[in-house]
Design a protein around this motif. Sequence first.
Motif, PDB file in Angstrom:
ATOM      1  N   THR A   1       0.834  -1.191   0.000  1.00  0.00           N
ATOM      2  CA  THR A   1       0.000   0.000   0.000  1.00  0.00           C
ATOM      3  C   THR A   1       0.880   1.257   0.000  1.00  0.00           C
ATOM      4  OG1 THR A   1      -0.164  -0.172   2.406  1.00  0.00           O
ATOM      5  CG2 THR A   1      -1.965  -1.105   1.107  1.00  0.00           C
ATOM      6  N   PRO A   2       0.340   2.399  -0.455  1.00  0.00           N
ATOM      7  CA  PRO A   2       1.155   3.597  -0.645  1.00  0.00           C
ATOM      8  C   PRO A   2       1.789   4.147   0.630  1.00  0.00           C
ATOM      9  CG  PRO A   2      -0.861   3.766  -1.926  1.00  0.00           C
ATOM     10  CD  PRO A   2      -1.007   2.544  -1.047  1.00  0.00           C
ATOM     11  N   MET A   3       2.937   4.805   0.434  1.00  0.00           N
ATOM     12  CA  MET A   3       3.617   5.505   1.532  1.00  0.00           C
ATOM     13  C   MET A   3       2.749   6.656   2.020  1.00  0.00           C
ATOM     14  SD  MET A   3       6.828   4.722   2.610  1.00  0.00           S
ATOM     15  CE  MET A   3       7.755   6.239   2.896  1.00  0.00           C
ATOM     16  N   PRO A   4       2.573   6.793   3.339  1.00  0.00           N
ATOM     17  CA  PRO A   4       1.855   7.946   3.886  1.00  0.00           C
ATOM     18  C   PRO A   4       2.835   9.090   4.168  1.00  0.00           C
ATOM     19  CG  PRO A   4       2.251   6.336   5.623  1.00  0.00           C
ATOM     20  CD  PRO A   4       2.887   5.782   4.369  1.00  0.00           C
ATOM     21  N   TRP A   5       2.736  10.147   3.421  1.00  0.00           N
ATOM     22  CA  TRP A   5       3.665  11.271   3.577  1.00  0.00           C
ATOM     23  C   TRP A   5       3.129  12.344   4.522  1.00  0.00           C
ATOM     24  CZ3 TRP A   5       8.390  10.418   1.934  1.00  0.00           C
ATOM     25  CH2 TRP A   5       8.594   9.494   0.910  1.00  0.00           C
ATOM     26  N   GLN A   6       1.809  12.572   4.481  1.00  0.00           N
ATOM     27  CA  GLN A   6       1.201  13.631   5.295  1.00  0.00           C
ATOM     28  C   GLN A   6      -0.021  13.080   6.014  1.00  0.00           C
ATOM     29  OE1 GLN A   6       0.998  16.025   1.538  1.00  0.00           O
ATOM     30  NE2 GLN A   6       1.515  17.719   2.921  1.00  0.00           N
ATOM     31  N   ALA A   7      -0.012  13.220   7.330  1.00  0.00           N
ATOM     32  CA  ALA A   7      -1.069  12.619   8.142  1.00  0.00           C
ATOM     33  C   ALA A   7      -2.445  13.202   7.838  1.00  0.00           C
ATOM     34  CB  ALA A   7      -0.737  12.788   9.628  1.00  0.00           C
ATOM     35  N   ASP A   8      -2.510  14.488   7.553  1.00  0.00           N
ATOM     36  CA  ASP A   8      -3.811  15.154   7.395  1.00  0.00           C
ATOM     37  C   ASP A   8      -4.196  15.374   5.939  1.00  0.00           C
ATOM     38  OD1 ASP A   8      -4.100  15.336  10.178  1.00  0.00           O
ATOM     39  OD2 ASP A   8      -2.871  17.155  10.244  1.00  0.00           O
ATOM     40  N   ALA A   9      -3.405  14.862   5.019  1.00  0.00           N
ATOM     41  CA  ALA A   9      -3.710  15.042   3.601  1.00  0.00           C
ATOM     42  C   ALA A   9      -4.531  13.877   3.085  1.00  0.00           C
ATOM     43  CB  ALA A   9      -2.421  15.177   2.792  1.00  0.00           C
ATOM     44  N   ARG A  10      -5.297  14.141   2.041  1.00  0.00           N
ATOM     45  CA  ARG A  10      -6.080  13.086   1.419  1.00  0.00           C
ATOM     46  C   ARG A  10      -5.132  12.016   0.871  1.00  0.00           C
ATOM     47  NH1 ARG A  10     -10.118  13.716  -3.792  1.00  0.00           N
ATOM     48  NH2 ARG A  10     -11.381  11.848  -3.411  1.00  0.00           N
ATOM     49  N   HIS A  11      -5.469  10.765   1.096  1.00  0.00           N
ATOM     50  CA  HIS A  11      -4.653   9.632   0.669  1.00  0.00           C
ATOM     51  C   HIS A  11      -3.223   9.721   1.205  1.00  0.00           C
ATOM     52  CE1 HIS A  11      -8.051   8.812  -1.838  1.00  0.00           C
ATOM     53  NE2 HIS A  11      -7.832   9.856  -2.620  1.00  0.00           N
ATOM     54  N   GLY A  12      -3.084  10.348   2.374  1.00  0.00           N
ATOM     55  CA  GLY A  12      -1.779  10.422   3.027  1.00  0.00           C
ATOM     56  C   GLY A  12      -0.748  11.220   2.257  1.00  0.00           C
ATOM     57  N   GLY A  13      -1.193  12.049   1.309  1.00  0.00           N
ATOM     58  CA  GLY A  13      -0.262  12.831   0.521  1.00  0.00           C
ATOM     59  C   GLY A  13       0.409  12.046  -0.582  1.00  0.00           C
ATOM     60  N   PHE A  14      -0.005  10.781  -0.770  1.00  0.00           N
ATOM     61  CA  PHE A  14       0.586   9.960  -1.832  1.00  0.00           C
ATOM     62  C   PHE A  14       0.088  10.401  -3.202  1.00  0.00           C
ATOM     63  CE2 PHE A  14      -0.302   6.382  -4.726  1.00  0.00           C
ATOM     64  CZ  PHE A  14       0.993   6.027  -5.054  1.00  0.00           C
ATOM     65  N   SER A  15      -1.190  10.707  -3.310  1.00  0.00           N
ATOM     66  CA  SER A  15      -1.795  11.046  -4.597  1.00  0.00           C
ATOM     67  C   SER A  15      -2.968  11.974  -4.355  1.00  0.00           C
ATOM     68  CB  SER A  15      -2.265   9.778  -5.314  1.00  0.00           C
ATOM     69  OG  SER A  15      -2.938  10.083  -6.518  1.00  0.00           O
ATOM     70  N   ARG A  16      -3.317  12.761  -5.384  1.00  0.00           N
ATOM     71  CA  ARG A  16      -4.493  13.618  -5.283  1.00  0.00           C
ATOM     72  C   ARG A  16      -5.757  12.916  -5.761  1.00  0.00           C
ATOM     73  NH1 ARG A  16      -1.171  15.892  -9.316  1.00  0.00           N
ATOM     74  NH2 ARG A  16      -2.044  15.844 -11.447  1.00  0.00           N
ATOM     75  N   THR A  17      -5.605  11.655  -6.152  1.00  0.00           N
ATOM     76  CA  THR A  17      -6.764  10.864  -6.558  1.00  0.00           C
ATOM     77  C   THR A  17      -6.698   9.508  -5.873  1.00  0.00           C
ATOM     78  OG1 THR A  17      -8.044  10.140  -8.484  1.00  0.00           O
ATOM     79  CG2 THR A  17      -5.666   9.771  -8.554  1.00  0.00           C
ATOM     80  N   ALA A  18      -7.758   8.723  -5.997  1.00  0.00           N
ATOM     81  CA  ALA A  18      -7.785   7.412  -5.341  1.00  0.00           C
ATOM     82  C   ALA A  18      -6.630   6.551  -5.848  1.00  0.00           C
ATOM     83  CB  ALA A  18      -9.110   6.726  -5.610  1.00  0.00           C
ATOM     84  N   PRO A  19      -5.776   6.051  -4.965  1.00  0.00           N
ATOM     85  CA  PRO A  19      -4.610   5.276  -5.396  1.00  0.00           C
ATOM     86  C   PRO A  19      -4.970   3.844  -5.768  1.00  0.00           C
ATOM     87  CG  PRO A  19      -4.602   5.495  -3.014  1.00  0.00           C
ATOM     88  CD  PRO A  19      -5.766   6.298  -3.516  1.00  0.00           C
ATOM     89  N   TRP A  20      -4.020   3.190  -6.409  1.00  0.00           N
ATOM     90  CA  TRP A  20      -4.241   1.818  -6.918  1.00  0.00           C
ATOM     91  C   TRP A  20      -4.503   0.841  -5.783  1.00  0.00           C
ATOM     92  CZ3 TRP A  20      -0.750  -2.566  -6.795  1.00  0.00           C
ATOM     93  CH2 TRP A  20       0.409  -2.347  -6.023  1.00  0.00           C
TER      94      TRP A  20
END
Length: 556
Positions: free
Chosen positions: A410-429
């Motif tokens: 599963t994607p790396m979480p870069w930002q706790a409060d960002a959508r999808h953890g800051g990994f992507s601005r859209t729904a990730p794979w």
Amino acid sequence: MSFSRPPHDEQQDWWRGAVIYQVYPRSFLDTNGDGVGDLQGVIDKLDYIASLNVDAIWLSPFFTSPMKDFGYDVSDYRGVDPMFGTLADFDRLVEAAHARGLKVTIDQVLSHTSDQHAWFQESRQSRDNPRADWYVWADPRPDGAPPTNWQAIFGGSAWQWDTRRCQYYLHNFLVEQPDLNFRNPEVVEAILGEVRFWLERGVDGFRLDAVNFCTHGELKDNPPREEIVEGFIGVRPDNPYGYQLHLYDKTQPENLAFLERLRALLDEYPGTTSVGEVGDDDSLGVMAEYTRGGKRLHMAYSFNLLTDNADPRHLLEPLEEMEARIGDGWPCWALGNHDITRLATRWGAEDDAARLRLYLAFLLTQRGSVCLYQGEELGLTEAELSFEQLVDPAGITFWPSYKGRDGCRTPMPWQADARHGGFSRTAPWLPVPDDHLGLAVDRQEADPDSLLNAYRAFLAFRRRHPALVKGEIRYHPLRDDVMCLERRHRGERLLVALNFAGGPRELGAPRDARALDDAPAMVNGRWQDGTLRLPAYGIAIARYPDAPLGQASWHP
């Protein structure tokens, strides 16, 4: 086209004791908004990777592929799949990494291609075309059955019938991953040419996927296995692959000649390296054979520490055996990767920072090089996914007894409060689990006591002590769940004690052992007046007067 290498390449054995950070590009950072990580995402996070104090990155496959096995089914060895970017993006990545002192190693999947590769598309057309013998083809048995009883790791027979040639082809993994015929000299030359392409682009090394699968043996049935012992991926009670002793379908003596050809090619590019993935009943023996003598691989790693069992006795056994067998070879160790349940979950250390620090110290004090999988530095746990969320073919095939590899990808979480953890601005794979958001990079960077900052501190400490990077090693008998070892290199001798117990331990220690002033806070054992005191899951490292290993040694 030839590309530059980092200016410190005069140290051609940089790989010996190096720490290699595995990047799974699909799940690292998405910069174009398609929900899949890309090469630009890796470039954007190179400063983060460098801040970990690692020596190199290992990029999982980014090559052109139909993605049946998420890039491990290559249809063009020289192409970058459009979902990841372009060849120009890769070149910029190499230059940017080198500018930060990071080496770049890339996955090479040499034993098989995609069934969409031009080589296979030609090979399957007839029995007499120029590439007819580039893959492993065989006639059926008289009753039409497959040539042997060999099983594929992802389930079912390793042989697939093809109506064009009216023959079977071998696939040790998915049906869409036909095995190349390394007994054909033209195949060997072609594969070496693909490797040379990337060497000319400035890569510093290769992680060789399933490298002991490159050659097959006689077309004979494998004998049954008396006992199923879980280990290499695929060896499980729910998978027929584990019911056999794999005497003929992999790890053949002929593979050594290919590895020697590969090493000769790498030696033309000083400072480059290779690390082979080995999965076998005798993985340690294969690691030793593949790395001894300086004529084959530089390093090899197996699944021996990628186990569900974190008992120190279980962990110490392969380490001691490796030392007894490897001679002048060199191991590479890992506790996690893209194929295995996340370490924090597998070893029961979810929400247990002390244990995760202990496991980090355990890995980084062994003799050998090290691979760290992205997210280990955050303590990411295995994601719980529903069947409908799975994309891994192994998980879909063997559900529910085996849930596949998606949970560790599963994607790396870069930002706790960002959508999808800051990994992507859209729904990730694959989804970002809610419980990963609290472990996000931005939150841990702000906490001086976080696991991420412990990783940074311990990796920096290890760099300062050559004995931990390149030194000899000697193990002492376990005592009360404490693993004790010595490392020595060029006059520096270190004593290491790792407490795998959930309670404090007290051991006898040399009176002239001295704690290291530059040790990070996670090294919390206390050496005093001939006694070592360790808290639960504690770590202790001390300097000790130098002597040949085994002389005036430590008897805790």
